[in-house]
Design a protein around this motif. Structure first.
Motif, short mmCIF file in Angstrom:
data_model
loop_
_atom_site.label_atom_id
_atom_site.label_comp_id
_atom_site.label_asym_id
_atom_site.label_seq_id
_atom_site.Cartn_x
_atom_site.Cartn_y
_atom_site.Cartn_z
N ALA A 1 0.83 -1.21 0.00
CA ALA A 1 0.00 0.00 0.00
C ALA A 1 0.86 1.26 0.00
N VAL A 2 1.95 1.25 0.77
CA VAL A 2 2.85 2.40 0.81
C VAL A 2 3.50 2.61 -0.56
N ILE A 3 4.00 1.52 -1.15
CA ILE A 3 4.65 1.62 -2.46
C ILE A 3 3.66 2.13 -3.51
N ARG A 4 2.45 1.61 -3.47
CA ARG A 4 1.43 2.03 -4.43
C ARG A 4 1.16 3.54 -4.31
N ILE B 1 1.52 5.96 -7.43
CA ILE B 1 0.30 6.54 -8.01
C ILE B 1 0.11 8.00 -7.60
N LYS B 2 0.18 8.27 -6.28
CA LYS B 2 -0.11 9.61 -5.78
C LYS B 2 1.05 10.58 -5.98
N ASP B 3 2.27 10.10 -5.73
CA ASP B 3 3.43 10.98 -5.86
C ASP B 3 3.96 10.99 -7.29
N GLY B 4 4.06 9.80 -7.88
CA GLY B 4 4.62 9.70 -9.23
C GLY B 4 3.62 9.91 -10.35
N LEU B 5 2.31 9.89 -10.03
CA LEU B 5 1.26 10.06 -11.04
C LEU B 5 1.44 9.06 -12.17
N ALA C 1 11.12 5.84 -6.73
CA ALA C 1 10.18 5.50 -7.80
C ALA C 1 9.28 6.69 -8.11
N GLY C 2 8.77 7.36 -7.06
CA GLY C 2 7.93 8.53 -7.28
C GLY C 2 8.67 9.63 -8.01
N LYS C 3 9.93 9.86 -7.63
CA LYS C 3 10.73 10.91 -8.27
C LYS C 3 10.96 10.60 -9.74
N TYR C 4 11.31 9.36 -10.03
CA TYR C 4 11.57 8.98 -11.43
C TYR C 4 10.31 9.19 -12.27
N LEU C 5 9.16 8.75 -11.76
CA LEU C 5 7.93 8.84 -12.53
C LEU C 5 7.49 10.29 -12.74
N ARG C 6 7.67 11.14 -11.73
CA ARG C 6 7.34 12.56 -11.90
C ARG C 6 8.17 13.18 -13.02
N GLU C 7 9.44 12.76 -13.08
CA GLU C 7 10.35 13.35 -14.08
C GLU C 7 10.15 12.76 -15.46
N ASN C 8 9.37 11.68 -15.55
CA ASN C 8 9.17 11.00 -16.83
C ASN C 8 7.70 10.86 -17.18
N ASP C 9 6.92 11.85 -16.78
CA ASP C 9 5.51 11.95 -17.16
C ASP C 9 4.71 10.72 -16.75
N GLY C 10 5.12 10.06 -15.65
CA GLY C 10 4.36 8.93 -15.12
C GLY C 10 4.44 7.66 -15.93
N VAL C 11 5.33 7.61 -16.92
CA VAL C 11 5.43 6.44 -17.80
C VAL C 11 6.32 5.38 -17.13
N MET C 12 5.77 4.18 -16.96
CA MET C 12 6.51 3.08 -16.33
C MET C 12 7.11 2.19 -17.43
N THR C 13 8.43 2.08 -17.42
CA THR C 13 9.13 1.23 -18.38
C THR C 13 10.06 0.28 -17.64
N SER C 14 10.52 -0.76 -18.33
CA SER C 14 11.46 -1.71 -17.73
C SER C 14 12.78 -1.01 -17.39
#
Length: 404
Positions: A242-245, A249-253, A283-296
């Motif tokens: 739940a914390v990771i999610r 989701i909330k921080d990294g969008l 993880a949140g920081k990376y996603l914020r900087e990359n428009d929320g796109v999750m890649t391998s």
């Protein structure tokens, strides 16, 4: 006839002594601060529901009885003690309690205590000085000639129920805490809180590593009620995920299904709160900087940075020891599976052969104080963080200590 010491000089001396004490406290606690990335209150908190339920009950009982108690949360560094303190503070404030963080010297220094309690201008005492210059110094010196309030008398002041929060409570067991001449002041304050003698609802909520319990026992605070001592360990799987999610989701969008990222991070953190925070915030920081796109590739980068942060944390935990001291510890635990208790003599015996029995005991106590090892009930001792047990063996027995 000798010249009488200047009272202005005395003021300077008091200030210098206080500054020196604060610097010592900062130095002693420096190992707990590794940067904003890996330490601090988390905006996403899950779990510990049973502990929080018990805490609510303690507040209710203390309020009804109009007495007091001491509640201790202890565990290895990184087990989430500070985050839990924040949650307890929020609960208490919501139920109408005054709630303040205090430093350990507030138990013998009435000015320090007043300063902590003065956040909302409710506890202004006649001793407080808000002026500067000669007039302010003269006022301070004049008030010093009056009978001064004590820590006990300040805490006895009637008002709303009071929650005092003390982090890093193991400091109570440090040498020269309290300073010579202030032992009675602190012992009286703690005794009156713990045994409900203040005549008002007051709770001291303390948090620290495992040695905090023995530190309080040495101060005659040993008769804890049922549920008044809590040992923290890893989070549950549900709470960890739940914390990771929330961070993803909330921080990294994040856009899309985060299950793959949650699975990978949860496995690598061993559900240890500090590691969960360390990986998830990256993880949140990376996603914020990359428009929320999750890649391998993005997940691989997050996992590599999280691993480096985790190993950096282990190195920090043992950095105040000599390498051979840590090697003896690692060799002693290498024959035990992760989480299985080992005997105290497993560590003391090899150290005693080199340093002597007295010094070996001091080293063992420092391992305890730094949270490298911890008691496991009546079974013996363990490295409280399972992943750190493995790292110690890999780094100091097998010679494999890599950042990635």
């Amino acid at each position: 006839m000798g010249r009488e010491p200047s009272k202005v000089w005395m003021v300077h001396t008091v200030i210098i002594v206080q500054i020196n004490f604060n610097l010592m406290a900062k130095e002693r606690n420096s190992e707990f601060h590794f940067g904003a990335m890996d330490r601090g209150a988390t905006p996403y908190f899950h779990g510990r529901s049973r502990i929080l339920m018990d805490f609510r009950e303690i507040l209710s009982n203390v309020r009804a009885s109009k007495k007091g108690t001491i509640h201790l949360i202890y565990g290895a560094p990184g087990s989430g003690k500070s985050a839990l303190l924040d949650q307890c503070k929020t609960i208490a404030v919501g139920e109408g309690w005054d709630s303040v963080y205090i430093a350990v010297d507030a138990f013998w220094d009435p000015y320090k205590l007043l300063n902590s309690l003065d956040q909302d201008q409710k506890y202004l005492g006649t001793e407080s000085v808000h002026q500067v210059g000669i007039k302010g110094i003269y006022s301070w010196m004049r008030k010093r000639t009056r009978p001064q309030r004590t820590v006990k008398s300040i805490l006895e002041d009637r008002g709303k129920p009071l929650l005092l929060l003390l982090d890093e409570a193991q400091v109570l067991g440090y040498e020269n805490v309290p300073p010579i001449g202030h032992e009675v002041d602190m012992l009286v304050a703690l005794d009156f809180i713990h045994n409900g003698k203040m005549g008002r609802p007051i709770v001291l909520l303390a948090a620290g590593v495992g040695t905090s319990l023995s530190a309080l026992e040495a101060l005659n605070i040993s008769r804890f009620g049922d549920g008044n001592t809590v040992e923290l360990g890893e989070l549950s799987e549900t709470s960890t995920r739940a914390v990771i999610r929330d961070w993803i989701i909330k921080d990294g969008l994040a856009k899309g299904d985060p299950t793959e990222w949650i699975d990978a991070i949860e496995k690598d953190t061993y559900r240890w709160p500090r590691h969960v925070h360390s990986y998830a915030i990256r993880a949140g920081k990376y996603l914020r900087e990359n428009d929320g796109v999750m890649t391998s590739e993005g997940l691989r980068e997050v996992m590599e940075k999280g691993m480096r942060g985790r190993i950096h944390y282990y190195r920090q935990r043992v950095r105040s020891f000599y390498v051979d001291e840590v090697k003896h510890l690692a060799k002693a635990i290498s024959g035990y599976p992760v989480g299985v208790a080992f005997d105290r003599l497993d560590i003391l015996s090899p150290l005693s052969r080199i340093y002597g029995e007295s010094e070996a005991k001091k080293i063992f106590d420092r391992f305890m104080e730094k949270g490298v090892i911890a008691a496991k009930g009546e079974d013996g001792y363990v490295v409280p963080m399972p992943s750190m047990h493995s790292w110690l063996v890999d780094a100091y027995v097998k010679g494999r200590d890599k950042d990635t």
